[in-house]
Design a protein around this motif. Structure first.
Motif, short mmCIF file in Angstrom:
data_model
loop_
_atom_site.label_atom_id
_atom_site.label_comp_id
_atom_site.label_asym_id
_atom_site.label_seq_id
_atom_site.Cartn_x
_atom_site.Cartn_y
_atom_site.Cartn_z
N SER A 106 28.99 58.55 62.85
CA SER A 106 30.33 57.98 63.05
C SER A 106 30.86 58.30 64.43
CB SER A 106 31.29 58.50 61.98
OG SER A 106 30.86 58.13 60.69
N THR A 108 40.58 67.12 59.78
CA THR A 108 41.57 66.98 58.73
C THR A 108 41.81 68.35 58.07
OG1 THR A 108 39.85 66.44 57.12
CG2 THR A 108 40.88 64.60 58.29
N TRP A 123 34.88 65.59 49.70
CA TRP A 123 36.28 65.26 49.97
C TRP A 123 36.55 65.23 51.47
CZ3 TRP A 123 40.93 68.54 47.70
CH2 TRP A 123 42.13 67.88 48.01
N ALA A 151 35.04 62.13 53.05
CA ALA A 151 35.84 60.94 52.75
C ALA A 151 37.16 60.93 53.51
CB ALA A 151 36.11 60.88 51.25
N SER A 152 37.69 62.12 53.82
CA SER A 152 38.98 62.19 54.52
C SER A 152 38.90 61.57 55.91
CB SER A 152 39.45 63.64 54.61
OG SER A 152 38.64 64.39 55.50
N TYR A 153 37.72 61.66 56.54
CA TYR A 153 37.56 61.05 57.87
C TYR A 153 37.52 59.53 57.77
CZ TYR A 153 36.71 65.57 60.04
OH TYR A 153 36.86 66.85 60.51
N VAL A 154 37.13 59.03 56.61
CA VAL A 154 37.04 57.58 56.42
C VAL A 154 38.40 56.99 56.08
CG1 VAL A 154 36.00 55.73 55.07
CG2 VAL A 154 34.64 57.76 55.67
N TYR A 155 39.15 57.68 55.22
CA TYR A 155 40.39 57.12 54.70
C TYR A 155 41.65 57.63 55.41
CZ TYR A 155 37.38 55.49 50.95
OH TYR A 155 36.37 54.87 50.25
N SER A 156 41.54 58.69 56.19
CA SER A 156 42.71 59.20 56.90
C SER A 156 42.95 58.40 58.17
CB SER A 156 42.52 60.67 57.25
OG SER A 156 43.60 61.13 58.04
N LYS A 157 44.21 57.99 58.38
CA LYS A 157 44.56 57.22 59.58
C LYS A 157 44.64 58.08 60.83
CE LYS A 157 47.25 53.81 56.96
NZ LYS A 157 48.58 53.19 56.78
#
Length: 236
Positions: free
Chosen positions: A130, A161, A206, A209-215
């Protein structure tokens, strides 16, 4: 004293004057924090070697050394304002290399479940891919190989995050406890280790996923912040 005080400088003197200013702009990378970080990089493979060869006391000692120097180099850098660009790169690199070596070595010895090692390493590989992707798409044109590796050209910022910070601490705690277990065989750590393994698995997934869904995890910098540096380089 020279009889020609106003004579133009020789070719060698002229070249030296051109070189000296550019040298003065280079930061001093040979600081104590950077030496401590470099020592962690050197120690990491030996930790893995000691684990694979059942030198548990040495492995625990080197792991403790890595943890202490990790805290110490950051404190020294902030206390005496010795932060460097190189330090911001090699410090997380040392942590990640140590974590990777510990994960692989402990899994190879059966001290860490393979499924957990796959989750930990899979997350890191995913984040690395990424990071490469975001660096490329956010790099202002022209997109060239040399500009890609020129980190004086900011293009994207990745901010850890909150869950990622907790996950890193939990992973280190798990690795430390797993390393302690064979050194103190009288302690029954099977149950605490089993619980921590599932907790770390959950926080690792978790945090990934936070890097994917966090703005706020990834911030693409506007090209206007990059142009001034490009223009400055052209003027040199």
């Amino acid at each position: 004293m020279s009889g020609r005080p106003n004579s133009p400088p020789s070719g060698g003197e002229s070249r030296l004057r051109k070189v000296l200013p550019s040298l003065a702009t280079h930061e001093n990378i040979y600081t104590l924090p950077n030496w401590l970080t470099a020592s962690r990089l050197v120690a990491a493979p030996f930790v893995g070697y000691c684990i694979l060869n059942d030198h548990h006391t040495w492995a625990l000692g080197l792991f403790a050394y890595a943890g202490i120097t990790d805290l110490l180099d950051g404190w020294i850098a902030r206390r005496w304002e010795l932060q460097t660009v190189v330090g911001t790169i090699i410090d997380p690199m040392a942590d990640k290399i140590l974590m990777t070596i510990l994960t692989v070595a402990l899994a190879a010895k059966g001290a860490l479940p393979v499924w957990l090692a796959v989750i930990i390493l899979g997350r890191d590989v995913g984040l690395a891919i990424s990071a490469i992707y975001y660096r490329w798409i956010s790099l202002p044109p022209p997109k060239t190989f040399s500009r890609y590796w020129d980190f004086s050209l900011p293009s994207a910022e990745v901010r850890p995050t909150t869950i990622s910070k907790y996950n890193t601490a939990l992973q280190l705690a798990l690795m430390g406890l797993t390393t302690v277990a064979p050194v103190v065989p009288t302690l029954d750590l099977a149950t605490p280790l089993g619980v921590m393994q599932y907790i770390v698995a959950a926080t690792t997934i978790w945090s990934g996923a936070s890097y994917v869904y966090s703005k706020d995890a990834v911030k693409i910098l506007p090209h206007s912040q990059v142009k001034p540096r490009d223009e400055a380089n052209k003027k040199e």
